[in-house]
Design a protein around this motif. Structure first.
Motif, PDB file in Angstrom:
ATOM      1  N   ALA A   1      -8.404  -6.618  -6.025  1.00  0.00           N
ATOM      2  CA  ALA A   1      -8.855  -7.763  -5.219  1.00  0.00           C
ATOM      3  C   ALA A   1      -8.421  -7.620  -3.769  1.00  0.00           C
ATOM      4  CB  ALA A   1      -8.311  -9.056  -5.819  1.00  0.00           C
ATOM      5  N   PHE A   2      -7.164  -7.207  -3.551  1.00  0.00           N
ATOM      6  CA  PHE A   2      -6.686  -7.079  -2.183  1.00  0.00           C
ATOM      7  C   PHE A   2      -7.299  -5.867  -1.479  1.00  0.00           C
ATOM      8  CE2 PHE A   2      -3.702 -10.384  -3.083  1.00  0.00           C
ATOM      9  CZ  PHE A   2      -3.369 -10.893  -1.839  1.00  0.00           C
ATOM     10  N   SER A   3      -7.615  -4.824  -2.215  1.00  0.00           N
ATOM     11  CA  SER A   3      -8.300  -3.681  -1.605  1.00  0.00           C
ATOM     12  C   SER A   3      -9.650  -4.112  -1.045  1.00  0.00           C
ATOM     13  CB  SER A   3      -8.496  -2.567  -2.641  1.00  0.00           C
ATOM     14  OG  SER A   3      -7.272  -1.993  -3.010  1.00  0.00           O
ATOM     15  N   GLU A   4     -10.378  -4.882  -1.860  1.00  0.00           N
ATOM     16  CA  GLU A   4     -11.690  -5.378  -1.414  1.00  0.00           C
ATOM     17  C   GLU A   4     -11.541  -6.322  -0.227  1.00  0.00           C
ATOM     18  OE1 GLU A   4     -15.498  -7.873  -3.258  1.00  0.00           O
ATOM     19  OE2 GLU A   4     -13.893  -7.162  -4.569  1.00  0.00           O
ATOM     20  N   ALA A   5     -10.509  -7.170  -0.290  1.00  0.00           N
ATOM     21  CA  ALA A   5     -10.294  -8.130   0.794  1.00  0.00           C
ATOM     22  C   ALA A   5      -9.851  -7.447   2.083  1.00  0.00           C
ATOM     23  CB  ALA A   5      -9.252  -9.157   0.369  1.00  0.00           C
TER      24      ALA A   5
ATOM     25  N   PRO B   1      -6.379   1.018   0.533  1.00  0.00           N
ATOM     26  CA  PRO B   1      -7.293   0.274  -0.340  1.00  0.00           C
ATOM     27  C   PRO B   1      -8.240   1.218  -1.091  1.00  0.00           C
ATOM     28  CG  PRO B   1      -8.010   0.122   1.939  1.00  0.00           C
ATOM     29  CD  PRO B   1      -6.699   0.839   1.966  1.00  0.00           C
ATOM     30  N   ILE B   2      -8.591   0.824  -2.299  1.00  0.00           N
ATOM     31  CA  ILE B   2      -9.527   1.608  -3.096  1.00  0.00           C
ATOM     32  C   ILE B   2     -10.931   1.057  -2.887  1.00  0.00           C
ATOM     33  CG2 ILE B   2      -9.244   0.170  -5.163  1.00  0.00           C
ATOM     34  CD1 ILE B   2      -9.450   2.728  -6.830  1.00  0.00           C
TER      35      ILE B   2
ATOM     36  N   MET C   1       8.113  -9.766  -8.706  1.00  0.00           N
ATOM     37  CA  MET C   1       7.819 -10.148  -7.325  1.00  0.00           C
ATOM     38  C   MET C   1       7.771  -8.922  -6.424  1.00  0.00           C
ATOM     39  SD  MET C   1       9.724 -12.982  -4.943  1.00  0.00           S
ATOM     40  CE  MET C   1      11.309 -12.180  -4.992  1.00  0.00           C
ATOM     41  N   LEU C   2       8.740  -8.022  -6.624  1.00  0.00           N
ATOM     42  CA  LEU C   2       8.754  -6.796  -5.810  1.00  0.00           C
ATOM     43  C   LEU C   2       7.528  -5.934  -6.095  1.00  0.00           C
ATOM     44  CD1 LEU C   2      12.541  -5.845  -6.032  1.00  0.00           C
ATOM     45  CD2 LEU C   2      11.329  -6.768  -4.054  1.00  0.00           C
ATOM     46  N   MET C   3       7.127  -5.865  -7.356  1.00  0.00           N
ATOM     47  CA  MET C   3       5.940  -5.068  -7.699  1.00  0.00           C
ATOM     48  C   MET C   3       4.679  -5.664  -7.083  1.00  0.00           C
ATOM     49  SD  MET C   3       6.437  -3.681 -11.592  1.00  0.00           S
ATOM     50  CE  MET C   3       6.759  -5.275 -12.342  1.00  0.00           C
ATOM     51  N   LEU C   4       4.576  -7.001  -7.089  1.00  0.00           N
ATOM     52  CA  LEU C   4       3.416  -7.638  -6.466  1.00  0.00           C
ATOM     53  C   LEU C   4       3.362  -7.349  -4.967  1.00  0.00           C
ATOM     54  CD1 LEU C   4       3.231 -11.130  -8.207  1.00  0.00           C
ATOM     55  CD2 LEU C   4       1.463  -9.383  -8.205  1.00  0.00           C
ATOM     56  N   LEU C   5       4.520  -7.476  -4.309  1.00  0.00           N
ATOM     57  CA  LEU C   5       4.573  -7.174  -2.880  1.00  0.00           C
ATOM     58  C   LEU C   5       4.215  -5.714  -2.622  1.00  0.00           C
ATOM     59  CD1 LEU C   5       7.835  -9.103  -1.884  1.00  0.00           C
ATOM     60  CD2 LEU C   5       5.472  -9.737  -1.341  1.00  0.00           C
ATOM     61  N   GLY C   6       4.677  -4.820  -3.508  1.00  0.00           N
ATOM     62  CA  GLY C   6       4.364  -3.405  -3.362  1.00  0.00           C
ATOM     63  C   GLY C   6       2.878  -3.134  -3.506  1.00  0.00           C
ATOM     64  N   VAL C   7       2.247  -3.812  -4.462  1.00  0.00           N
ATOM     65  CA  VAL C   7       0.810  -3.624  -4.675  1.00  0.00           C
ATOM     66  C   VAL C   7       0.013  -4.150  -3.484  1.00  0.00           C
ATOM     67  CG1 VAL C   7      -1.130  -4.477  -6.042  1.00  0.00           C
ATOM     68  CG2 VAL C   7       0.866  -3.544  -7.188  1.00  0.00           C
ATOM     69  N   VAL C   8       0.417  -5.313  -2.954  1.00  0.00           N
ATOM     70  CA  VAL C   8      -0.265  -5.864  -1.767  1.00  0.00           C
ATOM     71  C   VAL C   8      -0.117  -4.908  -0.583  1.00  0.00           C
ATOM     72  CG1 VAL C   8      -0.248  -7.745  -0.089  1.00  0.00           C
ATOM     73  CG2 VAL C   8      -0.050  -8.256  -2.526  1.00  0.00           C
ATOM     74  N   ALA C   9       1.082  -4.340  -0.401  1.00  0.00           N
ATOM     75  CA  ALA C   9       1.304  -3.380   0.688  1.00  0.00           C
ATOM     76  C   ALA C   9       0.465  -2.127   0.479  1.00  0.00           C
ATOM     77  CB  ALA C   9       2.787  -3.020   0.765  1.00  0.00           C
TER      78      ALA C   9
END
Length: 338
Positions: free
Chosen positions: A201-205, A15-16, A1-9
């Motif tokens: 996906a979040f970078s594109e979004a 963003p790439i 969960m922490l890694m997912l939150l870190g990736v979203v942040a």
């Protein structure tokens, strides 16, 4: 969960995009193919064949996964559509047609004292069938939203998901033992591929203005719908399995395998089915649901385990509990006969 939150942040602030994003996407696709190959190599055919005999349990889990979830999601989506954006509504409907998780379903079933061999077969079978059922349901449910089951989607699913899985199954007699002994490899690829796809996906979004699209009301509604969906499925699978006459061990298996939705399978499928759309926003409800289901089912598994421990302790204290019941007056009649 922490890694997912870190990736979203990370995607929100760094963003790439451009050529680096194309290279990263190719690496993510390779990681997804490797993930499905390892899942195919890990799954023992003997285990699947042995577990398929319990067809009532497997049918109940499949109906919960691919029928009950979509019906409830459609009902919630219809009732709360005005408070959700079309993208978030699509995301909630998409998570409802995904297969069950594998690792967490089996782990929670084991902790709770359920039927572990059946959980292995049910969770694995759900993922195998999901390669076909999820895209077909997506074509039916999202046809009015511009998403269909096209030939290109089918080719991508076959080449990127199904073919690696089948190859892993073919090589399973030779490499299956190695993969099962080195579970950290599968765990690393599992989490790594999810993080890569979520970041992409979040970078594109984010580049397309993700966080400006949703109001606080829409996000809170999404949280409520995710929690309500899980609560309803847990209640229906719990009391439904009891009404159908399943044992406590099978009830536990149905509850934990029938209420999960796989992030590991869902994110790669979203990139295929919703190619060219706002995938970051579509997988946002799934990411949130994944965290809610893990925390809720962890508590539920511990409650089941405590009940089983208390029941075992009570039987040890009262050994007559398992004795057959004697009808009133039968013992007295037996003495007179003697």
């Amino acid at each position: 969960m922490l890694m997912l939150l870190g990736v979203v942040a990370l995607a929100s602030f760094l963003p790439i995009a451009g050529r680096p994003a194309e290279i990263f996407a190719a690496l993510a696709n390779g990681a997804i193919a490797l993930l499905f190959f390892l899942h195919g190599a890990r799954l023992s055919r003997d285990t699947v064949i042995a577990g398929l005999s319990h067809w009532r349990l497997h049918l109940t889990i499949l109906l919960a996964t691919y029928a009950l979830f979509p019906v409830l999601a459609l009902a919630l989506d219809y009732g709360l559509v005005s408070a959700l954006t079309p993208t978030l509504a699509s995301g909630i409907l998409f998570l409802a047609i995904l297969p069950s998780t594998v690792q967490s379903s089996i782990a929670f079933t084991s902790i709770a004292g359920g039927n572990v061999p059946a959980a292995v077969c049910a969770a694995s079978g759900s993922n195998i069938l999901g390669i076909f059922i999820t895209p077909l349901l997506a074509g039916l449910l999202f046809a009015s939203r511009g998403v269909g089951f096209s030939g290109s989607v089918l080719i991508t699913i076959v080449t990127q998901l199904l073919l690696p899985f089948v190859l892993g199954q073919v090589l399973q007699p030779w490499i299956g033992g190695f993969v099962r002994r080195h579970r950290f490899v599968l765990s690393f690829v599992d989490r790594g591929s999810i993080l890569m796809v979520v970041y992409l996906a979040f970078s594109e979004a984010v580049t397309g203005g993700l966080w400006r699209q949703f109001s606080a009301t829409a996000l809170l509604t999404m949280v409520f719908v995710d929690a309500a969906l899980l609560a309803l499925v847990l209640l229906i699978t719990t009391y439904g399995s009891r009404r159908l006459g399943f044992s406590k061990e099978d009830e536990i298996t149905i509850v934990f395998c029938g209420s999960k939705k796989s992030l590991a399978t869902g994110v790669p499928m979203a990139t295929v089915i919703f190619a060219g759309q706002n995938i970051g926003a579509i997988v946002l409800p799934l990411m949130l649901f994944h965290q809610i289901q893990l925390m809720t089912c962890a508590i539920l598994a511990q409650r089941y385990a405590r009940r089983l421990k208390a029941l075992a302790a009570s039987k040890e204290e009262d050994p007559t509990e398992d004795w057959p019941e004697i009808e009133p007056g039968a013992q007295e009649a037996s003495s007179r006969a003697k």
